[in-house]
Design a protein around this motif. Structure first.
Motif, mmCIF file in Angstrom:
data_model
loop_
_atom_site.group_PDB
_atom_site.id
_atom_site.type_symbol
_atom_site.label_atom_id
_atom_site.label_comp_id
_atom_site.label_asym_id
_atom_site.label_seq_id
_atom_site.Cartn_x
_atom_site.Cartn_y
_atom_site.Cartn_z
ATOM 1 N N LEU B 329 0.825 -1.211 0.000
ATOM 2 C CA LEU B 329 0.000 0.000 0.000
ATOM 3 C C LEU B 329 0.861 1.264 0.000
ATOM 4 C CD1 LEU B 329 -2.758 1.207 -0.019
ATOM 5 C CD2 LEU B 329 -2.847 1.006 2.438
ATOM 6 N N PRO B 330 1.840 1.421 0.933
ATOM 7 C CA PRO B 330 2.677 2.622 0.877
ATOM 8 C C PRO B 330 3.501 2.704 -0.406
ATOM 9 C CG PRO B 330 3.082 1.402 2.903
ATOM 10 C CD PRO B 330 2.204 0.561 2.071
ATOM 11 N N LEU B 331 4.030 1.546 -0.863
ATOM 12 C CA LEU B 331 4.854 1.567 -2.076
ATOM 13 C C LEU B 331 4.039 2.003 -3.288
ATOM 14 C CD1 LEU B 331 7.277 -1.474 -2.265
ATOM 15 C CD2 LEU B 331 7.787 0.937 -2.547
ATOM 16 N N SER B 332 2.821 1.439 -3.427
ATOM 17 C CA SER B 332 2.042 1.796 -4.611
ATOM 18 C C SER B 332 1.589 3.249 -4.535
ATOM 19 C CB SER B 332 0.848 0.857 -4.780
ATOM 20 O OG SER B 332 0.116 0.771 -3.605
ATOM 21 N N LEU B 333 1.322 3.714 -3.316
ATOM 22 C CA LEU B 333 0.955 5.123 -3.143
ATOM 23 C C LEU B 333 2.124 6.019 -3.546
ATOM 24 C CD1 LEU B 333 -1.570 6.487 -2.207
ATOM 25 C CD2 LEU B 333 -0.668 6.551 0.092
ATOM 26 N N LEU B 334 3.343 5.619 -3.138
ATOM 27 C CA LEU B 334 4.537 6.369 -3.511
ATOM 28 C C LEU B 334 4.674 6.423 -5.028
ATOM 29 C CD1 LEU B 334 7.331 7.642 -2.692
ATOM 30 C CD2 LEU B 334 8.252 5.346 -2.983
ATOM 31 N N PHE B 335 4.363 5.274 -5.681
ATOM 32 C CA PHE B 335 4.528 5.245 -7.128
ATOM 33 C C PHE B 335 3.467 6.087 -7.837
ATOM 34 C CE2 PHE B 335 7.676 1.954 -6.761
ATOM 35 C CZ PHE B 335 8.474 2.226 -7.848
ATOM 36 N N VAL B 336 2.287 6.210 -7.222
ATOM 37 C CA VAL B 336 1.294 7.115 -7.820
ATOM 38 C C VAL B 336 1.861 8.529 -7.853
ATOM 39 C CG1 VAL B 336 -0.957 8.172 -7.514
ATOM 40 C CG2 VAL B 336 -0.705 5.736 -7.171
ATOM 41 N N VAL B 337 2.499 8.933 -6.728
ATOM 42 C CA VAL B 337 3.083 10.273 -6.671
ATOM 43 C C VAL B 337 4.225 10.395 -7.673
ATOM 44 C CG1 VAL B 337 4.266 11.909 -5.193
ATOM 45 C CG2 VAL B 337 2.426 10.516 -4.267
ATOM 46 N N LEU B 338 5.104 9.372 -7.712
ATOM 47 C CA LEU B 338 6.259 9.402 -8.615
ATOM 48 C C LEU B 338 5.817 9.486 -10.069
ATOM 49 C CD1 LEU B 338 8.877 6.819 -7.291
ATOM 50 C CD2 LEU B 338 9.046 9.299 -7.401
ATOM 51 N N VAL B 339 4.902 8.592 -10.449
ATOM 52 C CA VAL B 339 4.489 8.526 -11.853
ATOM 53 C C VAL B 339 3.781 9.805 -12.264
ATOM 54 C CG1 VAL B 339 2.916 7.369 -13.445
ATOM 55 C CG2 VAL B 339 4.402 6.027 -11.992
ATOM 56 N N SER B 340 2.841 10.275 -11.395
ATOM 57 C CA SER B 340 2.117 11.478 -11.801
ATOM 58 C C SER B 340 3.060 12.673 -11.821
ATOM 59 C CB SER B 340 0.906 11.723 -10.902
ATOM 60 O OG SER B 340 1.264 11.606 -9.564
ATOM 61 N N GLY B 341 4.033 12.710 -10.872
ATOM 62 C CA GLY B 341 5.020 13.782 -10.877
ATOM 63 C C GLY B 341 5.859 13.759 -12.143
ATOM 64 N N TRP B 342 6.307 12.573 -12.538
ATOM 65 C CA TRP B 342 7.120 12.437 -13.751
ATOM 66 C C TRP B 342 6.334 12.868 -14.979
ATOM 67 C CZ3 TRP B 342 11.863 11.692 -15.566
ATOM 68 C CH2 TRP B 342 12.011 11.237 -16.875
ATOM 69 N N LEU B 343 5.061 12.462 -15.033
ATOM 70 C CA LEU B 343 4.247 12.795 -16.199
ATOM 71 C C LEU B 343 3.991 14.297 -16.268
ATOM 72 C CD1 LEU B 343 1.704 9.846 -16.281
ATOM 73 C CD2 LEU B 343 3.671 10.235 -17.728
ATOM 74 N N MET B 344 3.804 14.938 -15.102
ATOM 75 C CA MET B 344 3.618 16.389 -15.100
ATOM 76 C C MET B 344 4.892 17.083 -15.555
ATOM 77 S SD MET B 344 0.649 17.386 -14.373
ATOM 78 C CE MET B 344 0.659 19.067 -13.802
ATOM 79 N N TRP B 345 6.027 16.585 -15.051
ATOM 80 C CA TRP B 345 7.328 17.222 -15.314
ATOM 81 C C TRP B 345 7.686 17.154 -16.789
ATOM 82 C CZ3 TRP B 345 12.812 15.157 -14.883
ATOM 83 C CH2 TRP B 345 13.719 16.221 -14.831
ATOM 84 N N THR B 346 7.367 15.979 -17.402
ATOM 85 C CA THR B 346 7.715 15.825 -18.809
ATOM 86 C C THR B 346 6.625 16.357 -19.724
ATOM 87 O OG1 THR B 346 6.797 13.617 -18.702
ATOM 88 C CG2 THR B 346 9.168 13.797 -18.464
ATOM 89 N N GLY B 347 5.569 16.948 -19.114
ATOM 90 C CA GLY B 347 4.519 17.548 -19.939
ATOM 91 C C GLY B 347 3.700 16.526 -20.711
ATOM 92 N N HIS B 348 3.482 15.346 -20.096
ATOM 93 C CA HIS B 348 2.752 14.269 -20.761
ATOM 94 C C HIS B 348 1.304 14.662 -21.042
ATOM 95 C CE1 HIS B 348 1.823 10.056 -21.643
ATOM 96 N NE2 HIS B 348 0.747 10.191 -20.921
ATOM 97 N N PHE B 349 0.745 15.499 -20.117
ATOM 98 C CA PHE B 349 -0.679 15.817 -20.253
ATOM 99 C C PHE B 349 -0.933 17.004 -21.159
ATOM 100 C CE2 PHE B 349 -0.339 13.893 -15.959
ATOM 101 C CZ PHE B 349 -0.952 12.717 -16.298
ATOM 102 N N GLY B 350 0.096 17.578 -21.707
ATOM 103 C CA GLY B 350 -0.067 18.646 -22.689
ATOM 104 C C GLY B 350 -0.457 19.980 -22.139
#
Lengths: 220, 350
Positions: B329-350
């Motif tokens: 549970l904590p690991l997957s929660l951490l990955f939600v933050v990591l993945v969404s942070g990475w996607l925001m940073w790389t401008g995935h959502f346009g």
């Protein structure tokens, strides 16, 4: 399409609506509390069917995932473990009947008043008008916009702070429940597993090789 | 398929109806056959790892073993214990079996080959798989017997625990794919890594999530090493203890259909579903039909499931709960933050 499709929709609406009401009645009529919970699950399920008919597939799925998949399982979990004496429960029925009737009456009157007030025009505060405007913007997005996108647009743009506040309230409730029920046992050492210690344990710590000669015993 | 039936001269409504019914049969009947054969594969793999021969008597190489077993349970008498809650006792295996079949409606076997290509496909799979627990819980309660009841308690707690982390893992996948539609998720994986590899699992940020998903799907289907619900050394046969004949067989079939479903989800969500693993059009595998690739991937994952079952000892109950709540549970929660942070940073959502 056209006429036929409409008839099918109407029939399925009445099917789901009838099932919701029938299973809701069975929830309170069933003698066994486990049966009550199972009827409740059926009611949730048919309510999800109604949502699908409305085109709100996201809400329907959430209803099944959250209520049927999690909340009702916990209900069932608790009710299954209770050892309820049904005769005793029935005995209080006559005594509590006037109170129940009063509550039912108040609820009915409130529903009625709400309906009358809505028919009379209802309250239209600024934010509701704004929401209607936002909904109009979503409609302008056309049928291509899915349920989930529409929700996202409303929750994370217009109602962001309210949404986060709701999340915070739930978080506080959760932490409160944990704090209230958590108690530190005096013999914490014995009752709690120490995974690190268990993983560090090697066969040498637990077993001893002995090779006694014939006729000799082993002192442990 | 609707247009095909329309071309035969049917009106639209009838064409749609016939197409849907034949689609359901096209999925459900081969699935039943696949379940029968996959039970044979499971036993063969398990036997090979224990240096045994496994089923080898009925038919060539024992291929017909599952059918012989099916015939056997079909001819047996259905025994309902006198203290059981009869109605629920008989409904429970039907629920398990039906729910195991329902989820297949949204699985894409090819770009066009989906029975129900709905927007909320992944949520539908989650909703249906969260229903699976009822068959077990109702069976445990309705049997009115100690061991099935313990098993039902375990099943309820176990399935809820792992669904939470599965939910967070799926959120990461959905964030990257940008859709809940399973076909869109598969399409988003085309050339995902360097425009060469098809599949989210080849992405270093999503690979740990796939590992967690694989382990969670073992727990979700109550396969070894998480088969505490039917731990034969403690609970006889768990919730199935009082069942016999066809009602027992329905549990068998439902369980394996669920295992196949989880293998399929592994393939569809992390390994590109019906896409070939390499997105290079001059390789010979590129033009193999998508469903063959999907079946191959399902088979590989099923082999992993059997392999784990043959080699890994069973978890203790507190270890199971700890893994679900304190690790995943904590690991997957951490990955939600990591993945969404990475996607925001790389401008995935346009």
């Amino acid at each position: 399409m056209g006429e036929d499709a409409f008839v099918i929709q109407l029939l399925s609406f009445y099917l789901f609506a009838f099932m919701v009401i029938a299973s809701a009645v069975m929830v309170i009529m069933a003698r066994n509390p486990v049966h009550s919970v199972l009827w409740l699950i059926l009611a949730f399920f048919n309510a999800a069917g109604l949502m699908v008919l409305l085109g709100a597939e996201f809400i329907a799925m959430l209803l099944v995932i959250v209520y049927v998949g999690a909340v009702a399982v916990l209900f069932l979990f608790v009710v299954m473990m209770l050892d309820i004496d049904f005769a005793e429960l029935r005995a209080g029925f006559v005594r509590n009947f006037p109170l129940g009737l009063l509550v039912a009456l108040i609820l009915f009157v409130e529903l009625f008043v709400g309906l009358v007030a809505y028919n009379a025009g209802g309250l239209v505060p600024d934010s509701a008008a704004a929401a209607a405007q936002a909904a109009g913007a979503i409609d302008a997005g056309g049928a291509s916009m899915s349920n989930i996108e529409a929700f996202g647009a409303l929750f994370y743009e217009r109602y962001l702070f309210l949404f986060e506040a709701a999340g915070l309230i739930l978080l506080v409730a959760m932490i409160g429940a944990i704090v209230l029920t958590h108690r530190r046992r005096p013999d914490a050492q014995r009752s709690q597993q120490d995974i690190g210690r268990q993983n560090r344990r090697r066969p040498g710590d637990a077993t001893v090789m002995k090779q006694p000669k014939v006729g000799e015993g082993v002192a442990l | 398929m609707t247009s095909f039936f329309q071309s035969l001269g049917m009106p639209y409504e009838w064409a749609w109806f016939t197409a849907t019914v034949s689609g359901i049969l096209l999925i459900a009947l081969p699935l039943m056959l696949a379940v029968a054969m996959i039970i044979y594969v499971d036993r063969k793999v398990w036997a090979a790892m224990a240096l045994r021969r496994g089923p080898n008597v009925v038919g060539p190489w024992g291929l017909l073993q599952s059918f012989a077993d099916g015939l056997k349970v079909f001819l047996q008498e259905t025994i309902v214990p006198s203290a059981a809650n009869k109605g629920l006792f008989l409904i429970a295996p039907i629920i398990t079996f039906t729910v195991a079949l329902m989820a297949w409606a949204v699985i894409p076997f090819g770009p066009e080959a989906v029975l129900a290509d709905i927007n909320v496909g992944l949520l539908y799979v989650l909703a249906i798989s969260s229903l699976g627990v009822y068959g077990v819980v109702i069976a445990g309660w309705a049997s009115n017997s100690k061991y099935p009841f313990f098993s039902a308690m375990r099943a309820a707690a176990q399935m809820i625990s792992y669904e939470v982390s599965i939910g967070f893992i799926l959120i990461c996948v959905v964030l990257w794919a940008g859709s809940f539609n399973l076909n869109a998720i598969v399409a988003a994986q085309q050339g995902h890594v360097f425009g060469l590899l098809n599949g989210f699992a080849f992405n270093p940020l999503l690979f740990p999530l796939w590992v967690m998903f694989l382990i969670s799907s073992l727990a979700e289907t109550a396969r070894a090493p998480f088969d505490l619900t039917e731990a034969e050394s403690e609970l006889v046969a768990g919730y199935q203890t009082e069942y016999s004949s066809m009602s027992f067989a329905l549990y068998w079939l439902g369980e394996y259909a669920n295992v196949l479903l989880m293998c399929t989800l592994n393939a569809v969500l992390f390994f590109g579903g019906w896409l070939p693993p390499l997105d290079v059009d001059w390789l010979p595998g590129y033009y193999i039909p998508g469903w063959i690739w999907l079946f191959g991937k399902i088979f590989v994952f099923f082999f992993v499931f059997s392999w784990v079952k043959a080699t890994v000892p069973r978890y203790r109950y507190d270890q199971l709960m700890r893994l679900g709540w304190k690790v995943f549970l904590p690991l997957s929660l951490l990955f939600v933050v990591l993945v969404s942070g990475w996607l925001m940073w790389t401008g995935h959502f346009g």
